[in-house]
Motif scaffolding. Structure first.
Motif, PDB file in Angstrom:
ATOM      1  N   PHE A  47       0.836  -1.253  -0.009  1.00 22.97           N
ATOM      2  CA  PHE A  47      -0.085   0.081   0.050  1.00 22.97           C
ATOM      3  C   PHE A  47       0.736   1.114   0.036  1.00 22.97           C
ATOM      4  N   MET A  48       2.161   1.344   0.551  1.00 20.05           N
ATOM      5  CA  MET A  48       2.648   2.370   0.614  1.00 20.05           C
ATOM      6  C   MET A  48       3.467   2.589  -0.820  1.00 20.05           C
ATOM      7  N   ALA A 241      -8.652  -3.056  14.880  1.00 18.35           N
ATOM      8  CA  ALA A 241      -8.030  -1.760  15.640  1.00 18.35           C
ATOM      9  C   ALA A 241      -8.170  -0.544  14.732  1.00 18.35           C
ATOM     10  N   LEU A 242      -7.964  -0.689  13.620  1.00 21.15           N
ATOM     11  CA  LEU A 242      -8.139   0.593  12.563  1.00 21.15           C
ATOM     12  C   LEU A 242      -9.536   0.875  12.571  1.00 21.15           C
ATOM     13  N   HIS A 245      -9.465   3.073  15.612  1.00 24.87           N
ATOM     14  CA  HIS A 245      -8.673   4.490  15.587  1.00 24.87           C
ATOM     15  C   HIS A 245      -9.187   5.179  14.569  1.00 24.87           C
ATOM     16  N   PRO A 252      -5.678  -0.415   5.478  1.00 26.72           N
ATOM     17  CA  PRO A 252      -4.612   0.227   4.399  1.00 26.72           C
ATOM     18  C   PRO A 252      -3.795  -1.054   3.904  1.00 26.72           C
ATOM     19  N   VAL A 253      -3.302  -1.963   4.407  1.00 26.46           N
ATOM     20  CA  VAL A 253      -2.696  -3.026   3.928  1.00 26.46           C
ATOM     21  C   VAL A 253      -3.679  -3.859   2.661  1.00 26.46           C
TER      22      VAL A 253
ATOM     23  N   ILE B  43      -2.136   6.684  10.865  1.00 24.07           N
ATOM     24  CA  ILE B  43      -2.445   5.193  10.610  1.00 24.07           C
ATOM     25  C   ILE B  43      -1.541   4.780   9.559  1.00 24.07           C
ATOM     26  N   ASN B  44      -1.312   5.477   8.550  1.00 21.65           N
ATOM     27  CA  ASN B  44      -0.336   4.967   7.432  1.00 21.65           C
ATOM     28  C   ASN B  44       1.170   4.307   8.031  1.00 21.65           C
ATOM     29  N   VAL B  47       0.742   1.230  10.442  1.00 26.54           N
ATOM     30  CA  VAL B  47       0.295  -0.106   9.642  1.00 26.54           C
ATOM     31  C   VAL B  47       1.644  -0.247   9.072  1.00 26.54           C
ATOM     32  N   ALA B  48       2.282   0.620   8.243  1.00 29.38           N
ATOM     33  CA  ALA B  48       3.672   0.509   7.625  1.00 29.38           C
ATOM     34  C   ALA B  48       4.588  -0.172   8.502  1.00 29.38           C
ATOM     35  N   GLU B  50       4.001  -1.678  11.325  1.00 26.89           N
ATOM     36  CA  GLU B  50       3.637  -2.979  11.548  1.00 26.89           C
ATOM     37  C   GLU B  50       3.854  -4.260  10.601  1.00 26.89           C
ATOM     38  N   LYS B  56       2.320  -6.341  15.728  1.00 22.50           N
ATOM     39  CA  LYS B  56       1.195  -5.921  15.791  1.00 22.50           C
ATOM     40  C   LYS B  56       0.870  -4.853  17.059  1.00 22.50           C
ATOM     41  N   PHE B  57       0.554  -3.954  16.753  1.00 20.52           N
ATOM     42  CA  PHE B  57       0.254  -2.881  17.925  1.00 20.52           C
ATOM     43  C   PHE B  57      -1.268  -2.923  18.402  1.00 20.52           C
ATOM     44  N   ASN B  58      -1.546  -3.010  19.615  1.00 17.10           N
ATOM     45  CA  ASN B  58      -2.693  -2.753  19.938  1.00 17.10           C
ATOM     46  C   ASN B  58      -3.111  -1.509  20.157  1.00 17.10           C
ATOM     47  N   THR B  59      -4.524  -1.292  20.273  1.00 20.16           N
ATOM     48  CA  THR B  59      -5.108   0.101  20.377  1.00 20.16           C
ATOM     49  C   THR B  59      -4.483   1.008  21.500  1.00 20.16           C
ATOM     50  N   VAL B  62      -1.174   2.114  20.654  1.00 18.36           N
ATOM     51  CA  VAL B  62      -0.905   3.173  19.847  1.00 18.36           C
ATOM     52  C   VAL B  62      -1.451   4.504  20.428  1.00 18.36           C
ATOM     53  N   ASP B  63      -2.603   4.483  21.140  1.00 21.29           N
ATOM     54  CA  ASP B  63      -3.049   5.559  21.877  1.00 21.29           C
ATOM     55  C   ASP B  63      -1.981   6.214  22.797  1.00 21.29           C
TER      56      ASP B  63
END
Lengths: 641, 83
Positions: A47-48, A241-242, A245, A252-253, B43-44, B47-48, B50, B56-59, B62-63
């Motif tokens: 995606f990037m 999660a997204l 968030h 996005p993946v 978010i990008n 996710v990138a 990860e 994997k990060f949980n909420t 990230v918060d």
């Protein structure tokens, strides 16, 4: 090695030297730039990388507009959607389509449709994609709800959507694409969910069925996200999660995957879906090399897992033919050896008569493919080439970049999946014509051998025993007419595209002359092959009919069908008091074959002084006598709609 | 995973996501220090990262991120646990 799992676009070539090439693209321009852009869009990007390519392509488009068909897509929905736009644009570019996208404001999808002066309508989209989660359409139902309660809730939601679809179509005159609603909530009772009407899985399944039926009834296209995601694995597509968030239903993946699902529908809408499947033989349709291993040595059919896999792949190919894909063979073999399994192996599913072209020799495959394209009178961008040999694939990509060449997995059991996932043959309609198409092309092979045996053209044409049935647009033909209008590129004088709703409006407009021609000959029914739309056009006080659209399927070329169709149009125009026919030729990169069309039919060029771009205008005076059809075509006129 | 390696990989991700090839990544860098670093790009980046570090990060994690230093520490912790 790709294994066809997850949301990766496994059929595309790996990204390779993407980073260096995208840097090149930043300074490229013109045709060279767009060729590189399409090459990069045709790679397996994450995606990037997709975002980066999209950004670079947007800048290229500002420097140099692409010579590609265009489409404006508005996306509105109940989740965050911005991150999907780059992937949709790149998936369309992969298919030769340049898409402009407008994303509606988050949470404002209903207002965008209801407000007649919203940004949505100001954008004047060609297509509108609606994306929802179930929770945006149906409020949480108490678990004790009866079946009737749930039916009412779902019925209300579907009715509501249908009213909104109708508004979009009326106000934007756009094609509506509805995504099947995404389910965020996990099941409550597990497998028991389905027996409880208000449980998440029950509502999801029911909503999908009712929405699909409504879409079908209303001429709305379905983006069947739920079915496609189920095959890919829904957890590869959405990330809970997204959702929390950023209210992203699609991760996005998975954006490149989602973009590809949308891109293939948009390409199909613009007639850019592929039409022909060209197959290698050894290790593609059967295991082993028939020239070395002999008829008894090849692996096909019962007896081994590999043999069953090849047979299953042949069955899939046969079903593709049934749905309208034309089949051809390209094999490096002596012809007799290549034909042997088709003639004599009892476990072969495909037979010689399933192929519209069969090229077997020792020359390179790109030249074989060019010959097939000439034979079938179809452009190279209509072809998909399937070969287990990576060297042949690479040569084909390098020599004929217009041809789609999937990275076939090294496993025959995955060939069918690979072709299906690539979405080459996406359709926006399915008509009776589709089921006959491969057979028609196969029959054309027989016509061609008649042509070589007939000593002169006149007797060949006479021997064909052609009957052309001419009728105005009829409701039953609407889907096929729309399909032809949107996918015919070569024999198309103006390449004007119309949606089904627009075609229906033309059909119902008494001032417009509509003509369809259906050609039958002694080899079979060629189906609906000619479409004309004439609009009244006055000039110097004399009444005239301007030919807004004239297109024909290339498979009936060289048979004087156009003269017969003209005859039908001219006589209808005379009956309406017209003194002239006006023809318009609007050049495109693909329709040079009809540049002299009107001259050949006796039209004379003229210039009104208010010429639109490169259009050429032609005029034919209608004489006092009705026009006669060519002698070897029997013309049958049908009046009723 | 080595801290310098993480910073190098994160620099690449941040430069890509923020479309800024001159960006210098320091532990003190915060979202509000960069005009392109909005919630969408945030978010990008997550996710990138990860995908890049296969974590994997949980909420909650990230918060709780305040700056790049926190993200580096989080990646360090996760990748070392995995190893």
């Amino acid at each position: 090695m790709s294994n066809c799992s997850g949301s990766e676009l496994h059929w595309l070539v790996p990204s390779g030297d993407f980073t260096e090439r995208v840097r090149e693209l930043q300074n490229a321009s013109g045709i060279e730039g767009w060729t590189l852009a399409r090459d990069l869009a045709d790679r397996r990007l994450d995606f990037m990388q997709t975002r980066k390519l999209d950004r670079t392509v947007q800048m290229l488009a500002e420097r140099d507009a692409p010579a590609l068909p265009r489409l404006k897509l508005a996306i509105i929905g109940s989740s965050t959607l911005d991150h999907l736009a780059p992937a949709i644009r790149m998936a369309a570019l992969r298919r030769g389509l340049f898409v402009e996208i407008q994303i509606g404001d988050y949470g404002q999808w209903r207002q965008a449709i209801l407000d007649p002066i919203s940004d949505l309508y100001a954008f004047a989209p060609d297509a509108v994609l609606l994306c929802h989660e179930i929770s945006a359409l149906i409020s949480e139902q108490p678990l004790a709800s009866t079946d009737a309660d749930v039916a009412t809730a779902i019925g209300d939601a579907v009715r509501d959507l249908r009213a909104l679809w109708a508004l979009v179509r009326e106000r934007a005159n756009a094609v509506v694409i509805q995504q099947t609603p995404w389910r965020i909530d996990p099941p409550l009772l597990g497998h028991m969910d389905r027996s409880l009407p208000a449980a998440p899985r029950s509502i999801a399944a029911r909503l999908d069925i009712e929405l699909a039926a409504a879409a079908q009834a209303d001429g709305v296209l379905l983006l069947d996200l739920n079915a496609a995601a189920a095959e890919t694995g829904t957890r590869h597509i959405g990330d809970i999660a997204l959702w929390h968030h950023a209210k992203q239903a699609i991760s996005p993946v998975a954006a490149p995957w989602y973009g590809d699902q949308v891109g293939r529908i948009l390409a199909a809408l613009r007639g850019l879906s592929r039409k022909v499947l060209v197959l290698d033989l050894d290790n593609t349709l059967w295991g082993g090399v028939v020239g070395d291993d002999g008829l008894d040595g090849i692996v096909i059919g019962q007896g081994s897992a590999a043999g069953e896999s090849f047979a299953a792949f042949q069955r899939y190919v046969k079903r593709l033919a049934e749905r309208g894909i034309v089949l051809a063979v390209s094999s490096k073999n002596d012809r007799a050896v290549a034909e042997l399994p088709f003639r004599e192996h009892p476990d072969m599913v495909l037979r010689l008569e399933d192929f519209a072209a069969f090229e077997a020799d020792w020359n390179d495959k790109p030249s074989a493919l060019v010959r097939i394209a000439q034979d079938l009178e179809l452009g190279l961008e209509s072809f998909v080439f399937i070969d287990d040999n990576p060297v042949e694939r690479a040569l084909m990509r390098q020599t004929l970049p217009q041809v789609a060449v999937p990275e076939l997995p090294a496993a025959p059991e995955l060939y069918a999946r690979c072709i299906a996932d690539a979405g080459y043959f996406e359709a926006v309609a399915f008509t009776a014509e589709d089921t006959q198409r491969n057979r028609q092309y196969v029959a054309n092979r027989a016509r061609k051998s008649l042509q070589t045996s007939s000593t002169d053209l006149e007797s060949f044409l006479r021997d064909l025993e052609m009957v052309l049935t001419v009728a105005p647009f009829r409701r039953i033909d609407l889907a096929r007419i729309t399909q032809l209008i949107n996918k015919t590129n070569q024999f198309n004088l103006t390449t004007r595209r119309y949606t089904e709703a627009e075609v229906e409006a033309l059909m119902n407009n008494p001032d417009v002359v509509t003509v369809t021609g259906r050609l039958v000959d002694k080899f079979g029914d060629n189906g609906l092959t000619s479409i004309l739309i004439g609009r009244p056009a006055g000039e110097n006080g004399e009444s005239a009919i301007e030919i807004d659209t004239w297109l024909m399927s290339c498979r009936v070329l060289g048979r004087h069908v156009e003269e017969a169709v003209l005859c039908a149009l001219a006589n209808e125009a005379r009956a309406r008091g017209a003194a002239h026919l006006i023809g318009r030729y609007r050049p495109t990169p693909k329709n040079a074959m009809v540049k002299q069309h009107y001259r050949k039919l006796g039209f004379h060029p003229f210039d009104t002084g208010e010429n639109d771009g490169d259009d050429e205008l032609w005029r034919l005076s209608l004489g006092p006598q009705p026009m006669q059809a060519p002698a070897h075509i029997q013309l049958v006129l049908t009046k009723e709609h | 995973m080595d801290r310098n390696r993480i910073i190098a990989d994160l620099t690449e991700i941040l430069r890509d996501a923020l479309n800024d090839d001159a960006l210098v990544v320091t532990p003190e860098l915060r979202a509000k220090d960069h005009p392109e670093w909005d919630s969408f790009n945030h978010i990008n980046i997550i996710v990138a990262a990860e995908a890049k570090f296969d974590v994997k990060f949980n909420t909650t994690e990230v918060d709780g991120l305040r700056n790049v230093g926190d993200l580096i520490a989080l990646i360090e912790r996760k990748t070392n646990k995995a190893a």
